[in-house]
Every structure is written in C-alpha cells, then in structure tokens.
Design a protein around this motif. Structure first.
Motif, mmCIF file in Angstrom:
data_model
loop_
_atom_site.group_PDB
_atom_site.id
_atom_site.type_symbol
_atom_site.label_atom_id
_atom_site.label_comp_id
_atom_site.label_asym_id
_atom_site.label_seq_id
_atom_site.Cartn_x
_atom_site.Cartn_y
_atom_site.Cartn_z
ATOM 1 N N CYS A 94 0.832 -1.216 0.000
ATOM 2 C CA CYS A 94 0.000 0.000 0.000
ATOM 3 C C CYS A 94 0.859 1.257 0.000
ATOM 4 N N MET A 95 1.898 1.283 0.815
ATOM 5 C CA MET A 95 2.731 2.482 0.885
ATOM 6 C C MET A 95 3.521 2.682 -0.400
ATOM 7 N N ALA A 96 4.005 1.580 -1.008
ATOM 8 C CA ALA A 96 4.733 1.714 -2.268
ATOM 9 C C ALA A 96 3.817 2.198 -3.386
ATOM 10 N N SER A 97 2.603 1.662 -3.448
ATOM 11 C CA SER A 97 1.646 2.090 -4.475
ATOM 12 C C SER A 97 1.256 3.547 -4.267
ATOM 13 N N PHE A 98 1.019 3.933 -3.022
ATOM 14 C CA PHE A 98 0.637 5.317 -2.727
ATOM 15 C C PHE A 98 1.750 6.284 -3.111
ATOM 16 N N SER A 99 2.982 5.990 -2.706
ATOM 17 C CA SER A 99 4.096 6.904 -2.989
ATOM 18 C C SER A 99 4.386 6.997 -4.482
ATOM 19 N N ALA A 100 4.246 5.875 -5.214
ATOM 20 C CA ALA A 100 4.489 5.910 -6.658
ATOM 21 C C ALA A 100 3.466 6.799 -7.363
ATOM 22 N N LYS A 101 2.208 6.702 -6.968
ATOM 23 C CA LYS A 101 1.178 7.536 -7.583
ATOM 24 C C LYS A 101 1.371 9.007 -7.235
ATOM 25 N N GLN A 102 1.753 9.290 -5.989
ATOM 26 C CA GLN A 102 1.969 10.686 -5.603
ATOM 27 C C GLN A 102 3.164 11.286 -6.336
ATOM 28 N N THR A 103 4.206 10.487 -6.518
ATOM 29 C CA THR A 103 5.372 10.978 -7.246
ATOM 30 C C THR A 103 5.014 11.308 -8.691
ATOM 31 N N ARG A 104 4.225 10.439 -9.306
ATOM 32 C CA ARG A 104 3.796 10.715 -10.676
ATOM 33 C C ARG A 104 2.955 11.983 -10.745
ATOM 34 N N ASN A 105 2.036 12.167 -9.807
ATOM 35 C CA ASN A 105 1.198 13.365 -9.798
ATOM 36 C C ASN A 105 2.026 14.632 -9.582
ATOM 37 N N ILE A 106 3.023 14.554 -8.705
ATOM 38 C CA ILE A 106 3.868 15.721 -8.432
ATOM 39 C C ILE A 106 4.674 16.083 -9.671
ATOM 40 N N ARG A 107 5.191 15.078 -10.378
ATOM 41 C CA ARG A 107 5.944 15.363 -11.598
ATOM 42 C C ARG A 107 5.059 15.993 -12.663
ATOM 43 N N GLU A 108 3.813 15.529 -12.762
ATOM 44 C CA GLU A 108 2.891 16.123 -13.727
ATOM 45 C C GLU A 108 2.588 17.573 -13.367
#
Length: 232
Positions: A94-108
């Motif tokens: 859960c934490m890995a999936s959450f952080s990966a999605k947040q990183t993608r959103n921040i880069r966008e």
C-alpha cells in the motif's frame, strides 16, 4: 513542486502534505498502509510477551500442564508470525503504491507549472538542472512517502506499545530506561542534522553534474549539424 516564490508557500499539516495530490483511492491505500503499520508495530511487544510466557511455562510443576502451555504458546507464535507476514506485505504494498502515484502526480504538476513559465524564466535558469533536480527530488519524496513513512509509523507504534508492556511488567526498569531516551534522542538529532547537510551537498553536486551532462548531450546534434565531429 510548483515553481513559486518561497514567500508564497504556506505550512501545511502532515495529512495535507501526504494527500495534497491524492485521489480517493490513493487515500484508501494510505489509510490501509498506516493501519497495517500500526499492527506491525504491535507485533514485537506481542512476541516478547509470548517468549516470556514460554520461559515461565518451564517453571510449571505439573508436566502435563507445562506441555499444554508450551503447545498453546507455539501455536500463538505461528499465529503472530502469519499476522506479521500479512500486515508487513500489505503495509509495503500500500505504501509503495501510494508513494508511486503521488510521485507521478507531483511530476505532472511540476511539468504543468514549468510550461506556464515565461521565456525569460529559462534565460536565467539552468535547464539541465531543472530536469535533474525534479527527478532527484521526487525520488526522495517517493522514498519518504512510501517505505520510510510506513517504517516510521511501525517503529513509533512498536516503541509506544513496548513502553506500555514494560511499564506493566517491570515499571521500575522501564522508568530507568526512559531516562536514557532523551540522551539517545539528542544524539540521533545531531546525526540527522549532519546527514541532512551531507545530503544537500550531494544533491547540489548531482544536479550540477546532471546539468553539465544534459547540456553536453544536447549539443551533440548541433555539432553534427555543423559537421564538427572531428573538432569535438
């Protein structure tokens, strides 16, 4: 990650920082990860309690009662081990999936803000460093929001539940150990400050090296366009 002046930034809570770019499904991942991290933190004190009961069971006078107690505690060990495996797996996923999605959103969001800047902004900024710094920064954010945050919650809960267990079983010794905690916290804070400064220095050197490499690779097309490979 938006390109704004530091005067326009405002402090936010930890929850707002974590969920600033999160959707409803991302928040569910985060909540499930925190809950399983709390359960994982409670496992270590539970193991100590079971191990203590195993040692106490050897002092039982009745052999049949002693055997029955040891068998029961062995089953409890299996249950706690299975629960630990399950909670750790769910926590990390859960934490890995959450952080990966947040990183993608921040880069966008960073890219959206970057393309809205005037042309004069890029005249005074190092384009190579912009690209390198966002990759380096978002990787640190991903690590902090993911595994490190889950482990932080887990170890904090482990300390909290362990302190409660220690105060219940041996409060005199627990209070003696608590007197050492502020000293250990001070030493950790000093080491963390030194590590932060070294990390900032390493990040600056990495950004500078990435900028030089990006400019050099970007100039290859120009050199080839003027047929200047022999003078390179």
């Amino acid at each position: 990650m938006l390109l704004e002046d530091e005067e326009n930034t405002a402090s936010v809570s930890i929850w707002e920082m974590l969920t600033g770019h999160a959707t409803t499904s991302d928040k569910i991942y985060l909540v499930v990860g925190i809950i399983t991290a709390i359960l994982s933190g409670a496992n270590q004190p539970a193991n100590l309690i079971i191990f203590g009961e195993v040692l106490n069971s050897f002092n039982a006078q009745d052999e049949s009662k002693r055997t029955e107690m040891i068998n029961f505690l062995a089953i409890m060990y299996v249950v706690v081990g299975a629960q630990m495996f399950l909670t750790q797996f769910i926590q990390n996923y859960c934490m890995a999936s959450f952080s990966a999605k947040q990183t993608r959103n921040i880069r966008e969001e960073y890219f959206k803000s970057l393309i809205k800047q005037p042309v004069s902004y890029f005249d005074v900024q190092d384009q190579g460093m912009l690209a390198t710094s966002v990759m380096e920064s978002t990787l640190i954010i991903q690590d902090g929001m993911g595994e490190k945050f889950g482990l932080g919650v887990q170890f904090s809960c482990s300390f909290f539940f362990g302190l409660i267990v220690a105060l219940y079983y041996a409060w005199q010794l627990a209070l003696l150990v608590c007197a050492i905690v502020p000293v250990a916290g001070f030493v950790i804070a000093v080491l963390a400050g030194v590590l932060t400064k070294s990390t900032e220095a390493a990040t600056g050197a990495y950004n500078l090296a990435g900028s030089i490499a990006t400019e050099a690779l970007g100039g290859i097309r120009t050199v080839a366009g003027f047929n200047g490979e022999k003078h390179w």
